[in-house]
Every structure is written in structure tokens, then in C-alpha cells.
Scaffold this active site. Structure first.
Site, PDB file in Angstrom:
ATOM      1  N   SER A 147      -9.869  -0.523   7.134  1.00  5.76           N
ATOM      2  CA  SER A 147      -9.322  -0.403   5.779  1.00  5.76           C
ATOM      3  C   SER A 147      -8.614  -1.629   5.202  1.00  5.76           C
ATOM      4  O   SER A 147      -8.241  -1.614   4.033  1.00  5.76           O
ATOM      5  CB  SER A 147      -8.360   0.770   5.703  1.00  5.76           C
ATOM      6  OG  SER A 147      -9.108   1.946   5.539  1.00  5.76           O
ATOM      7  N   LYS A 154       0.849  -1.204   0.000  1.00  5.76           N
ATOM      8  CA  LYS A 154       0.000   0.000   0.000  1.00  5.76           C
ATOM      9  C   LYS A 154       0.878   1.247   0.000  1.00  5.76           C
ATOM     10  O   LYS A 154       1.933   1.270   0.651  1.00  5.76           O
ATOM     11  CB  LYS A 154      -0.903  -0.037   1.238  1.00  5.76           C
ATOM     12  CG  LYS A 154      -1.936   1.083   1.299  1.00  5.76           C
ATOM     13  CD  LYS A 154      -2.858   0.890   2.513  1.00  5.76           C
ATOM     14  CE  LYS A 154      -3.901   1.991   2.632  1.00  5.76           C
ATOM     15  NZ  LYS A 154      -4.776   1.800   3.812  1.00  5.76           N
ATOM     16  N   SER A 204      -9.665   1.909   2.924  1.00  2.00           N
ATOM     17  CA  SER A 204      -8.776   2.635   2.049  1.00  2.00           C
ATOM     18  C   SER A 204      -7.772   1.757   1.290  1.00  2.00           C
ATOM     19  O   SER A 204      -7.201   2.218   0.305  1.00  2.00           O
ATOM     20  CB  SER A 204      -8.024   3.689   2.859  1.00  2.00           C
ATOM     21  OG  SER A 204      -7.225   3.079   3.849  1.00  2.00           O
TER      22      SER A 204
HETATM   23  N1  GLN Z   1     -13.056   4.268   6.368  1.00  2.00           N
HETATM   24  C1  GLN Z   1     -12.469   4.661   7.619  1.00  2.00           C
HETATM   25  C2  GLN Z   1     -12.023   6.085   7.522  1.00  2.00           C
HETATM   26  O1  GLN Z   1     -12.311   6.678   6.546  1.00  2.00           O
HETATM   27  C3  GLN Z   1     -11.317   3.761   7.965  1.00  2.00           C
HETATM   28  C4  GLN Z   1     -10.123   4.044   7.170  1.00  2.00           C
HETATM   29  C5  GLN Z   1      -8.950   3.195   7.570  1.00  2.00           C
HETATM   30  O2  GLN Z   1      -9.087   2.163   8.205  1.00  2.00           O
HETATM   31  N2  GLN Z   1      -7.777   3.678   7.207  1.00  2.00           N
HETATM   32  O3  GLN Z   1     -11.405   6.620   8.387  1.00  2.00           O
END
Ligand code: GLN
Length: 511
Positions: free
Chosen positions: A191, A92, A167
Site C-alpha cells: 500500500s 494517512k 491503500s
Molecule cells: N492491496 C492489499 C490489500 O488489499 C494491500 C493493502 C495494504 O498494503 N494495506 O490488502
């Protein structure tokens, strides 16, 4: 368990045998295939599939081929080879790679080439993996769909009109589409698990502190954790074995030795295990019928292996539905805490030290504000403002401190539940993958796609999503398992046992 009928539009004609990381490594170690051959094959697959998926922000073609040749040499010389010898891995793009652009999905880091490797990248290299590229993500890991990426939207390999989740959407899509057998993601509120569920691959968020965050671009430092995405539990365990290691450079990284995760997947006996079902997660209108059905079928599979299901209560993670709208203390708590941490973590992007700098400015302050104004996307700005507000004098007690207290209550609910059960069994997401553009106008709607995953981050416990079927439209559905602190091996053991009884993982997305 029967396969659902393949959707002719999206499943193409992929019939070849599933390539696992373990399989790829063993073929290389036995000398049946060279690392170069393996790397070339994966790069060719990426060239073929990537135009319809857009999972990568940077491909490390030359670096991967170079490294594969070195590994072939190493093998010829008879040197010891590592756990991931010759295995292509995607990383990532919020994980620093020395000499390879690391953008975090943001224009503000669009030209950032780190001078050092993250701890997990050092571990990959030490175990002879081949890093194939950096994957797309929501900017600074803020989002649930990759639509917040500053560069492009990744598409779900099972249906290109849908998001892959986020994400870590690029990592999940790359594994699901067969471009790589393994990828690293990061999980602050879901995410890894949410895109894993949407793309039909396993996603593991280890216990907070199990994997070093050194070299992970910080979002919510008390919540962030790096973890694996893979098609099989054994592959996920292999990657976790590699990255779960002590690291003095992250003061929150565990001092005690990790367990042997691959070994956990090889003893998949669940006879007598107790799984807790949180009653507060199953509310009328909270879960789509297709997810409900898939979970029910998965429960029967576990029961046939001797697992006993019991009700547990997680009152502070309760999901409420009012007038069709979902809400939960956990989501509210998370968005106060993660934005507060993000507003502080993102203060460093000022155009002075590294990254993008606006060149159209007439004073230092003007330079800061134009750099940040132009470099950050909308969602990131929203969170910086929310976080700065929650931390500001006069509001700190009402918001940040209150959220910190509710976080403690959420954790204590889990402590109590785990006195009764070995694992918690629940959905990973309320619905299968949604359409591109469906939730972009409504940030709150987007935030709610993590309603089942966020509590584990707040409690600091390990959790995993495991593919458990498909919707009638052919979209993957995931179940979620949560374990007590440091019991990440239990997640992988249960996932391996389940995969031993089902064959969802053999179904392949478009290729
Ligand atoms: N969707 C969640 C957010 O927008 C989690 C994102 C994540 O785990 N990095 O913060």
C-alpha cells in the site's frame, strides 16, 4: 534520459522548479521564507488542486497555520530547529493525530478524534514538521485503489479517470500533484509502493519493526509498516530518519539504532553492486509490455553505473498464468494471514468504546450487529468473514497454519537470494494505473495488483518503488527494489543513484 512528451491534457503548465522537502526546510532555516508563508502556499495549492484529485479527508488548515507561526517564533528566538523544520507533511488517515479526526477511511470511525498522537506523529512534531492534513485511503487499508474508502475515491493526478492506487492513494496523489512534498503511508501488502508506482513518486516500506506501529490503526499487525512517500530519494530518506526510532510502546519495534538514511543517499556509488532478478516474476503474460520496457531501460541505467545483474530464484513467490489469470502462493498466503489478523483486530469496533454506534436497536447483540453492519463497508466485511473462517476450529490447521508455514518458505527464499545479491530488482506493479471502476466488481482481480509487492511484507524485508518512466499514454511506471532485513539504507542509496542519472522525478503531474 529523454523526457516523454508531456500529455497536454494532464500536465497543465507546471514549469516551476521542483520543491523538495530538503529545499523547503533549508529556505526556512536560512530565513529566506517564513514557515507561515510556506504553509500558506501549500494550502493555496491544495485549494486549487484538491477539487480534481480528492486526496484529503481532513485538512488541518488552522492547526497548520498556527504551528507555522510558532515555528517562525522559534526561529526568531534562535532555538534549535528540527530536521523537518517548516516542511508540510500529509498523514494517512489510519495514523492517529491528537485532536484531529482519524477515520481510517471507514464510517465506523467517522467521528473518531484520537486523544493521542501515533509515535510517527510525535516524531514529526518533534522535528518541527507542519501537518497539513489527513489523506484518503481504502477502508482500514484494505484495497489497492482507494475505491474502498467509505467517503470518496481519490483520482490519479496524471489521469483523473484512473485510480491513484491504494491503500495509501491519498498520500501518493497528494505528493504527486505537488500539494505536499512528503506524506506518510502504511504498507501491509504493497500500500505504499503500489500507489507510489501508479502516481510516479518514491514509496518506501521499511523493514518490519523499523518504524513503531504505536498509533497506527491495526490491519494485519504482523505485516503493517509505516513509511514515506516523496518525490526524491533524499526526501524519503529524511522522513525515514525522522520516523525510524525506538519505541517501547510497540514490542515489535527494533531496539537497535537506525542508520543515517540521508547519508546513504549522499554516497550513491553503486560500482560493483549485485542486483538479483527473480526469474519467477517474469512469466509470459504476467507483466504488461510497457512495464517490461521501462524496467529494461532502468536496468541499463543501473548497469551503466557498474551494477551487475544476476538471476535469483524465489520459488514460493512464483507467478503463474493460467488462461490469462495470474496467481501466486504469496498472494494466497497473504490473504489468509491478513484476513485472519484483520478479523481479530477489527473485533474492537463494537459501538461501545468509540466510533460509530447505530441508534436503531432493541438489544445489545442487535446494537453490535447493526453498528458493524452499517459501519463497515463490503470489502471489510468480506475480510472479517474470510479471516474468522480461516481461524475457526477445524480450519485453523488447514488454512492459517498452512499459510504461516508457506510464509516461512517465502522468507527463506529471500534469505538464500540475499546470500548472492545486495538488492532484488523487479517490477512494482504488473501494469500502470487502471481505470476507476475497472476492478471493483472483481475482488480477486483487485488483489492481484499487489502480486509483486506482497512477498516483501510476508518476509518482513524493506522494499521501495522508484519511478522509472511512463507508458505511451503518459502514466507513471515504477520499479521495485528489495533489501535484506535492516538494510533500508541500500534501497535509498540505489534510488538516489538512479535518480542522479535520470530525470523522471522532474516531470510533474497536473497542478
Ligand atoms: N492491496 C492489499 C490489500 O488489499 C494491500 C493493502 C495494504 O498494503 N494495506 O490488502
Amino acid at each position: 534520459m529523454p523526457f516523454p512528451a508531456p500529455n497536454p491534457d494532464i500536465n497543465g503548465t507546471m514549469t516551476e522548479k521542483l520543491q523538495t522537502a530538503v529545499g523547503i526546510r533549508d529556505v526556512f532555516l536560512r530565513g529566506e521564507r517564513s514557515a507561515l508563508d510556506i504553509a500558506e502556499e501549500h494550502l493555496a495549492a491544495i485549494k486549487r488542486i484538491e477539487p480534481s484529485v480528492d486526496a484529503f479527508l481532513t485538512l488541518c488548515e488552522d492547526g497548520a497555520l498556527e504551528r507555522a507561526k510558532e515555528l517562525d517564533e522559534k526561529r526568531r528566538r534562535g532555538e534549535r530547529l528540527g530536521l523537518l523544520a517548516g516542511v508540510p507533511v500529509a498523514v494517512k488517515d489510519n495514523i492517529c493525530t491528537r485532536g484531529v479526526r482519524t477515520t481510517c477511511g471507514s464510517k465506523i470511525l467517522g467521528n473518531f478524534v484520537p486523544p493521542y498522537d501515533a509515535h510517527v506523529v510525535q516524531r514529526l512534531l518533534a522535528e518541527d514538521a507542519v501537518i497539513i492534513g489527513k489523506t484518503n485511503m481504502d477502508e482500514f487499508a484494505m484495497g489497492s485503489s482507494t475505491e474502498n474508502s467509505g467517503f470518496k475515491v481519490t483520482r490519479n493526478p496524471w489521469d483523473p479517470t484512473r485510480i491513484p492506487g491504494g491503500s495509501s492513494g491519498g498520500s501518493a496523489a497528494a505528493v504527486a500533484a505537488g500539494m505536499v512534498p512528503l506524506a506518510l503511508g502504511s504498507d501491509t501488502g504493497g500500500s505504499i509502493r503500489q500507489p507510489g508506482a501508479f502516481c510516479g513518486v518514491i514509496g518506501v516500506k521499511p523493514t518490519y519493526g523499523r518504524v513503531s506501529r504505536y498509533g497506527l490503526v491495526a490491519f494485519g499487525s504482523s505485516l503493517d509498516q509505516i513509511g514515506p512517500l516523496a518525490r526524491t530519494a533524499e526526501d524519503a530518506a529524511l522522513l525515514l530518519d525522522v520516523i525510524a526510532a525506538r519505541d517501547e510502546r510497540d514490542s515489535t519495534c527494533a531496539r537497535h539504532e537506525p542508520e543515517d538514511y540521508v547519508a546513504a543517499t549522499r554516497a550513491p556509488n553503486l560500482e560493483g553492486a549485485r542486483f538479483g532478478v527473480p526469474e519467477e516474476f517474469y512469466v509470459e503474460g504476467g507483466l504488461s509490455a510497457e512495464v517490461c520496457d521501462a524496467l529494461e531501460a532502468a536496468r541499463r541505467v543501473f548497469e551503466s553505473m557498474g551494477v551487475e545483474f544476476v538471476d535469483v530464484s524465489l520459488p514460493h513467490s512464483r507467478i503463474d498464468v493460467e488462461g490469462g489469470a495470474l496467481s501466486s502462493y504469496a498472494v494466497g498466503t497473504y490473504y489468509v494471514l491478513c484476513t485472519a489478523e484483520a478479523s481479530s483486530n477489527l473485533a474492537r469496533y463494537d459501538g461501545v468504546k468509540y466510533g460509530y454506534r447505530s441508534d436503531d436497536h432493541d438489544s445489545m447483540i442487535d446494537m453490535y450487529s447493526k453498528t458493524r453492519g452499517q459501519g463497515f463497508g463490503e470489502e471489510v466485511k468480506r475480510r472479517i468473514m474470510l479471516g474468522a473462517y480461516a481461524l475457526s476450529s477445524g480450519y485453523y490447521e488447514a488454512y492459517f497454519l498452512k499459510a504461516a508455514r508457506v510464509r516461512r518458505l517465502i522468507k527463506e527464499d529471500f534469505d538464500r537470494a540475499f546470500e548472492e545479491v545486495d538488492l532484488i530488482f523487479c517490477p512494482a506493479t504488473p501494469t500502470p494505473a487502471f481505470k476507476i471502476g475497472e476492478k471493483t466488481d472483481d475482488p480477486l482481480e483487485m488483489y492481484l495488483s499487489d502480486i509483486f509487492t506482497i512477498s516483501a511484507n510476508l518476509a518482513g524485508i524493506g522494499a521501495a518503488s522508484v519511478p522509472c518512466g511512463f507508458s505511451p499514454e503518459g502514466l507513471p511506471i515504477g520499479l521495485q527494489l528489495m533489501a535484506p532485513h535492516w538494510q533500508d539504507g541500500r534501497l535509498l542509496r540505489a534510488a538516489a543513484a538512479y535518480q542522479g542519472q535520470t530525470d523522471w522525478r522532474l516531470k510533474k503531474a497536473k497542478g
